[in-house]
Write an enzyme that holds these catalytic residues in place. Structure first.
Site, PDB file in Angstrom:
ATOM      1  N   ILE A  97       0.817  -1.216   0.000  1.00 13.13           N
ATOM      2  CA  ILE A  97       0.000   0.000   0.000  1.00 13.13           C
ATOM      3  C   ILE A  97       0.851   1.267   0.000  1.00 13.13           C
ATOM      4  O   ILE A  97       0.321   2.367  -0.180  1.00 13.13           O
ATOM      5  CB  ILE A  97      -1.055   0.015   1.138  1.00 13.13           C
ATOM      6  CG1 ILE A  97      -0.414   0.190   2.520  1.00 13.13           C
ATOM      7  CG2 ILE A  97      -1.927  -1.236   1.094  1.00 13.13           C
ATOM      8  CD1 ILE A  97      -1.434   0.585   3.601  1.00 13.13           C
ATOM      9  N   SER A 113      -8.594   1.945  14.972  1.00 12.37           N
ATOM     10  CA  SER A 113      -8.274   1.498  16.339  1.00 12.37           C
ATOM     11  C   SER A 113      -8.996   2.387  17.342  1.00 12.37           C
ATOM     12  O   SER A 113      -9.244   3.564  17.069  1.00 12.37           O
ATOM     13  CB  SER A 113      -6.766   1.595  16.569  1.00 12.37           C
ATOM     14  OG  SER A 113      -6.472   1.392  17.928  1.00 12.37           O
ATOM     15  N   ALA A 170       2.063   9.093  17.155  1.00 11.98           N
ATOM     16  CA  ALA A 170       1.997   9.058  15.684  1.00 11.98           C
ATOM     17  C   ALA A 170       0.963   8.022  15.235  1.00 11.98           C
ATOM     18  O   ALA A 170       0.177   8.275  14.309  1.00 11.98           O
ATOM     19  CB  ALA A 170       3.374   8.724  15.119  1.00 11.98           C
ATOM     20  N   TYR A 171       0.963   6.875  15.886  1.00 15.45           N
ATOM     21  CA  TYR A 171      -0.005   5.821  15.537  1.00 15.45           C
ATOM     22  C   TYR A 171      -1.425   6.336  15.750  1.00 15.45           C
ATOM     23  O   TYR A 171      -2.305   6.153  14.899  1.00 15.45           O
ATOM     24  CB  TYR A 171       0.261   4.579  16.399  1.00 15.45           C
ATOM     25  CG  TYR A 171      -0.670   3.424  16.137  1.00 15.45           C
ATOM     26  CD1 TYR A 171      -0.508   2.605  15.021  1.00 15.45           C
ATOM     27  CD2 TYR A 171      -1.719   3.144  17.016  1.00 15.45           C
ATOM     28  CE1 TYR A 171      -1.366   1.530  14.792  1.00 15.45           C
ATOM     29  CE2 TYR A 171      -2.577   2.078  16.792  1.00 15.45           C
ATOM     30  CZ  TYR A 171      -2.394   1.274  15.683  1.00 15.45           C
ATOM     31  OH  TYR A 171      -3.249   0.219  15.455  1.00 15.45           O
ATOM     32  N   ARG A 219      -3.616 -10.420  19.921  1.00 14.05           N
ATOM     33  CA  ARG A 219      -2.279 -11.026  19.980  1.00 14.05           C
ATOM     34  C   ARG A 219      -1.708 -11.213  18.571  1.00 14.05           C
ATOM     35  O   ARG A 219      -2.048 -12.182  17.877  1.00 14.05           O
ATOM     36  CB  ARG A 219      -2.345 -12.387  20.692  1.00 14.05           C
ATOM     37  CG  ARG A 219      -2.641 -12.287  22.177  1.00 14.05           C
ATOM     38  CD  ARG A 219      -2.542 -13.634  22.871  1.00 14.05           C
ATOM     39  NE  ARG A 219      -3.558 -14.587  22.452  1.00 14.05           N
ATOM     40  CZ  ARG A 219      -4.815 -14.644  22.935  1.00 14.05           C
ATOM     41  NH1 ARG A 219      -5.217 -13.769  23.834  1.00 14.05           N
ATOM     42  NH2 ARG A 219      -5.653 -15.568  22.499  1.00 14.05           N
ATOM     43  N   THR A 220      -0.896 -10.243  18.143  1.00 13.99           N
ATOM     44  CA  THR A 220      -0.229 -10.297  16.837  1.00 13.99           C
ATOM     45  C   THR A 220       1.192  -9.782  17.038  1.00 13.99           C
ATOM     46  O   THR A 220       1.546  -9.338  18.134  1.00 13.99           O
ATOM     47  CB  THR A 220      -0.936  -9.385  15.816  1.00 13.99           C
ATOM     48  OG1 THR A 220      -0.834  -8.027  16.303  1.00 13.99           O
ATOM     49  CG2 THR A 220      -2.402  -9.748  15.624  1.00 13.99           C
TER      50      THR A 220
HETATM   51  P1  NAP Z   1       0.586  -7.253  12.194  1.00 14.64           P
HETATM   52  O1  NAP Z   1       0.510  -8.657  12.711  1.00 14.64           O
HETATM   53  O2  NAP Z   1       1.844  -6.485  12.362  1.00 14.64           O
HETATM   54  O3  NAP Z   1       0.186  -7.305  10.646  1.00 14.64           O
HETATM   55  C1  NAP Z   1       0.203  -6.148   9.856  1.00 14.64           C
HETATM   56  C2  NAP Z   1       0.043  -6.553   8.415  1.00 14.64           C
HETATM   57  O4  NAP Z   1       0.076  -5.354   7.627  1.00 14.64           O
HETATM   58  C3  NAP Z   1       1.173  -7.454   7.918  1.00 14.64           C
HETATM   59  O5  NAP Z   1       0.656  -8.375   6.998  1.00 14.64           O
HETATM   60  C4  NAP Z   1       2.093  -6.472   7.226  1.00 14.64           C
HETATM   61  O6  NAP Z   1       2.916  -7.054   6.240  1.00 14.64           O
HETATM   62  C5  NAP Z   1       1.060  -5.566   6.606  1.00 14.64           C
HETATM   63  N1  NAP Z   1       1.624  -4.317   6.100  1.00 14.64           N
HETATM   64  C6  NAP Z   1       2.355  -3.387   6.750  1.00 14.64           C
HETATM   65  N2  NAP Z   1       2.720  -2.415   5.896  1.00 14.64           N
HETATM   66  C7  NAP Z   1       2.233  -2.746   4.675  1.00 14.64           C
HETATM   67  C8  NAP Z   1       2.285  -2.165   3.398  1.00 14.64           C
HETATM   68  N3  NAP Z   1       2.943  -1.035   3.159  1.00 14.64           N
HETATM   69  N4  NAP Z   1       1.626  -2.772   2.372  1.00 14.64           N
HETATM   70  C9  NAP Z   1       0.955  -3.915   2.579  1.00 14.64           C
HETATM   71  N5  NAP Z   1       0.898  -4.555   3.774  1.00 14.64           N
HETATM   72  C10 NAP Z   1       1.525  -3.951   4.799  1.00 14.64           C
HETATM   73  O7  NAP Z   1      -0.534  -6.343  12.842  1.00 14.64           O
HETATM   74  P2  NAP Z   1      -2.069  -6.637  13.232  1.00 14.64           P
HETATM   75  O8  NAP Z   1      -2.157  -6.526  14.709  1.00 14.64           O
HETATM   76  O9  NAP Z   1      -2.575  -7.838  12.552  1.00 14.64           O
HETATM   77  O10 NAP Z   1      -2.743  -5.321  12.642  1.00 14.64           O
HETATM   78  C11 NAP Z   1      -3.679  -5.328  11.574  1.00 14.64           C
HETATM   79  C12 NAP Z   1      -4.441  -4.006  11.609  1.00 14.64           C
HETATM   80  O11 NAP Z   1      -5.161  -3.918  12.854  1.00 14.64           O
HETATM   81  C13 NAP Z   1      -3.538  -2.778  11.574  1.00 14.64           C
HETATM   82  O12 NAP Z   1      -4.166  -1.781  10.794  1.00 14.64           O
HETATM   83  C14 NAP Z   1      -3.481  -2.341  13.030  1.00 14.64           C
HETATM   84  O13 NAP Z   1      -3.188  -0.972  13.164  1.00 14.64           O
HETATM   85  C15 NAP Z   1      -4.883  -2.676  13.481  1.00 14.64           C
HETATM   86  N6  NAP Z   1      -5.069  -2.833  14.926  1.00 14.64           N
HETATM   87  C16 NAP Z   1      -4.421  -3.827  15.602  1.00 14.64           C
HETATM   88  C17 NAP Z   1      -4.640  -3.970  16.975  1.00 14.64           C
HETATM   89  C18 NAP Z   1      -3.983  -5.068  17.770  1.00 14.64           C
HETATM   90  O14 NAP Z   1      -4.198  -5.108  18.997  1.00 14.64           O
HETATM   91  N7  NAP Z   1      -3.231  -5.969  17.160  1.00 14.64           N
HETATM   92  C19 NAP Z   1      -5.492  -3.079  17.650  1.00 14.64           C
HETATM   93  C20 NAP Z   1      -6.132  -2.073  16.919  1.00 14.64           C
HETATM   94  C21 NAP Z   1      -5.920  -1.977  15.553  1.00 14.64           C
HETATM   95  P3  NAP Z   1       4.442  -7.553   6.540  1.00 14.64           P
HETATM   96  O15 NAP Z   1       4.334  -8.944   7.106  1.00 14.64           O
HETATM   97  O16 NAP Z   1       5.058  -7.494   5.200  1.00 14.64           O
HETATM   98  O17 NAP Z   1       5.038  -6.582   7.511  1.00 14.64           O
END
Ligand code: NAP
Length: 276
Positions: A63, A139, A192-193, A231-232
């Site tokens: 993206i 979020s 920032a987030y 949990r990620t």
């Molecule tokens: P994650 O495990 O770090 O996964 C993030 C995903 O986004 C990975 O597949 C990553 O790819 C991909 N990504 C990052 N930059 C990208 C780019 N430029 N183009 C395409 N893909 C990209 O995080 P997650 O916890 O699953 O988060 C998913 C979403 O939920 C995010 O938007 C996060 O802000 C939101 N969120 C998460 C939580 C939480 O508690 N986990 C809470 C609120 C919101 P790579 O493997 O290549 O890095």
């Protein structure tokens, strides 16, 4: 051109995105695309789901890269004549103890979470078909960050008339203000987030409003959501929800039935509309 329905999830090689693809493979009546910026990581994730008896398809998508977004756009246009479900899930976050200068964190975080997500919307929203569903993974941090903004900024971000251009200018101003070391003086919170996710939530409100104004009768529903604390790799092992539980609200919004006319333009958490 195929009449098959099609769903796309950004950033879905791991974490919540992968769990969203898993759930859509089980519940969405059509093709489901797992996308990843890295083809190797994406194919490995596809293989993992295939071992579970599921059949996601794969397309590369970074993206941060307009060419990559446009290649996916052209592919979807040619093969499906559009798009039925778009889940903007891809996102990044610096760890709390990361020592990268704040201004760099601001620029890098906003680049992906806000500007990248916006570029995907610019290219793919025109392709979304009648009864399409668009889900932007924001979020709860966007809400807390909003409360940390000056009254003037809060008013702008809650406005029902703010334009996409005004939002883009504000997001760019945040990055510039961090570079000049004046972001707090200018009314920004120290996250920032959080600011990037304010951008995602407000962009969702704007895009939903534009859909209502310009594509009335197409019954497209677009919402922002919080998956919860999951949990990620991003949130770590102490978070309270499994990725499958984190996927529940995004999947609920992606699969809102064709009879539904709400929620639309809302911020949704635990399948419930939250005040903004
Ligand atoms: P994650 O495990 O770090 O996964 C993030 C995903 O986004 C990975 O597949 C990553 O790819 C991909 N990504 C990052 N930059 C990208 C780019 N430029 N183009 C395409 N893909 C990209 O995080 P997650 O916890 O699953 O988060 C998913 C979403 O939920 C995010 O938007 C996060 O802000 C939101 N969120 C998460 C939580 C939480 O508690 N986990 C809470 C609120 C919101 P790579 O493997 O290549 O890095």
């Amino acid at each position: 051109m195929s009449n098959v329905r099609v769903a796309v999830v950004t950033g879905s090689n791991k974490g919540i995105g992968l769990a969203i693809v898993r759930a859509l493979c089980r519940q969405f009546p059509g093709d489901v695309y797992l996308t990843s910026r890295d083809a190797g990581r994406g194919q490995a994730a596809v293989a993992q789901l295939q071992q579970e008896g599921l059949n996601p398809l794969f397309h590369q998508l970074d993206i941060d890269d307009l060419q990559s977004i446009r290649a996916l756009r052209d592919f979807l246009k040619d093969k499906y004549g559009g798009l039925d479900v778009l889940v903007n899930n891809a996102g990044i976050a610096f760890k709390v103890h990361d020592t990268t200068p704040f201004a760099v964190q601001a620029e890098v975080t906003l680049k992906t979470n806000f500007f990248g997500t916006r570029n995907v919307c610019t290219e793919l929203l025109p392709l979304v078909k009648p009864y399409g569903r668009v889900v932007n993974v924001s979020s709860m941090v966007s809400s807390s960050a909003l409360r940390g903004c000056s009254q003037e900024l809060q008013q702008k971000f809650r406005s029902d008339t703010i334009t996409e251009e005004e939002l883009v200018q504000l997001m760019a101003k945040f990055v510039e203000d961090t570079k000049r070391g004046v972001h707090e003086k200018e009314g920004w919170p120290n996250t920032a987030y959080g600011v990037s996710k304010i951008g995602v939530t407000v962009l969702s409100r704007i895009h939903a409003r534009l859909l209502t104004e310009r594509r009335k009768g197409e019954h497209i529903l677009l919402n922002a959501c919080c998956p919860g604390w999951v949990r990620t790799d991003m949130a770590g092992p102490k978070a309270t929800k499994s990725p499958e539980e984190g996927a529940e609200t995004p999947v609920y919004l992606a699969l809102l039935p064709s009879s539904a006319d709400a929620p639309h333009g809302q911020f949704v958490s635990d399948k419930t509309v939250k005040p903004w």
